[in-house]
Design an enzyme around this catalytic site. Sequence first.
Site, short mmCIF file in Angstrom:
data_model
loop_
_atom_site.label_atom_id
_atom_site.label_comp_id
_atom_site.label_asym_id
_atom_site.label_seq_id
_atom_site.Cartn_x
_atom_site.Cartn_y
_atom_site.Cartn_z
CB THR A 122 4.60 -0.48 -16.93
OG1 THR A 122 4.20 -1.76 -16.43
CG2 THR A 122 4.01 0.61 -16.06
CE LYS A 207 2.04 -2.70 -14.07
NZ LYS A 207 2.08 -3.97 -13.34
CG ASN A 211 2.91 -1.32 -9.41
OD1 ASN A 211 2.81 -2.30 -8.69
ND2 ASN A 211 2.95 -1.43 -10.72
NE ARG A 214 2.13 -3.71 -2.48
CZ ARG A 214 2.35 -4.40 -1.36
NH1 ARG A 214 1.47 -4.37 -0.40
NH2 ARG A 214 3.45 -5.10 -1.21
NE ARG A 247 -14.14 2.37 9.79
CZ ARG A 247 -14.81 1.95 10.87
NH1 ARG A 247 -15.46 0.78 10.80
NH2 ARG A 247 -14.84 2.65 11.97
N GLY A 258 11.74 -2.11 -3.70
CA GLY A 258 12.43 -2.60 -4.88
C GLY A 258 11.48 -3.27 -5.85
CB CYS A 261 6.05 -2.56 -10.63
SG CYS A 261 5.90 -3.77 -11.96
CE1 TYR A 317 9.85 -6.88 -5.14
CE2 TYR A 317 11.10 -8.23 -6.67
CZ TYR A 317 9.89 -7.81 -6.16
OH TYR A 317 8.72 -8.32 -6.66
CE LYS A 318 7.75 -10.07 -3.68
NZ LYS A 318 6.30 -9.88 -3.90
NE ARG A 325 12.81 -7.80 -12.16
CZ ARG A 325 11.65 -8.00 -12.78
NH1 ARG A 325 11.47 -7.55 -14.01
NH2 ARG A 325 10.67 -8.66 -12.18
#
Length: 400
Positions: A122, A207, A211, A214, A247, A258, A261, A317-318, A325
């Site tokens: 990236t 790319k 991210n 999000r 919607r 985290g 990305c 991180y999740k 990371r």
Amino acid sequence: MTLTKKVVVIGTGYVGLPVAIMLANAGHEVVGVDIDKNIVEAINLAEMHIDEEELQRLMRQDTVRKNLKAQNQPCKADVFIIAVPTPLDKRKKVADLTFVIDAITSILPYIEKGNLVIIESTVPPLTCKEIIKPMIEDVGFIVGTDVLLAHCPERILPGNIFYEIIHNDRIIGGINEKSSYAAKELYSFFVKGNLHLTDDVTAELCKLMENTYRDVNIALANEFAAVGETLRIDIKEAIEFANKHPRVNILNPGIGVGGHCIPIDPWFIKEVDPENCTLIFTARKINEQMPAKTASKIRRAVKGIPDPKIVALGAAYKPNTYDLRESPALEVVKLLSEDGYNIKLFDPLAEEYNYSSIKTIAKGADCIAVLVEHDVIIKELLREENTVKNLMRNPIIMRF
């Protein structure tokens, strides 16, 4: 271009190794290059250094073992794939392209006319055009004619790499049309998703946009949570009701963002056009503040308790991943530790933070802070909640 090729993959981590395995399985001769001697040795022994069961199974098959080898230095090839990290310079908030530049430098002595260079790392927009292309042309090649160049950003999720590397659509961004078609030919050996052709700059931005989208939506959810706290309402219930609109799809708030990305890529867009990144910058600041806000909530919960013992659950991180990371949970624990709090971190999915049971680590604790809601954590906590509370000195259980 010949049907099967010799491919050198520079960087054999979460991105490079899966690509190398898939190409080797498709019949190509693949050389994985990594500076870590332990990783090189593991690959040559057909052992995965990342926890992906399906890829490990594939790696041990005869075809892959025959076609894939690893070494510390590049060699001549038909295709060079760059899959090295691009970390964030945390002080300047810009991309640190050191690994990418070093990778390109390492292959320059081996590049020949007719080669294809693919960047999976990236990178900020214009990296291929303004940095990588001149580096290749400085050694005497014309990029787009003698040597082809394309950016093909990865689209994989740790924990589900095998499925996603095959089935996800891919963006193929060539420095020219010839480069795009050459890269498409290679990826078509294993990608079942659609291969969308574009130019290199569009692919680079695309790319980052994925991210950043999000990140911005997570920031919105976290801001809604702050408003809900001010109004003293259950924000999860409010989000659930709002999402009943056909919607609307508001995400869940959390302790921060985290992974490799999402907390990094938005800065790469701001780097190339800061004037037009007001929303992106604001979202980044909101999400960066979440670990500190989470630590403050824990401080308030144990206020007045002498020398409180805090147990933090979840280091990844999740939820439902072992990946640490850029984990905001680590930052929460770091902030409280620096303030002198007695806090210990546990995670059933991360080897270095493992534990036998919540009942064992809850003994004498004043607060259990569930920072990452792995399914295994929540199931045990709900099943043993009364027992866990009875083992604690102060039965404070916080879920984020």
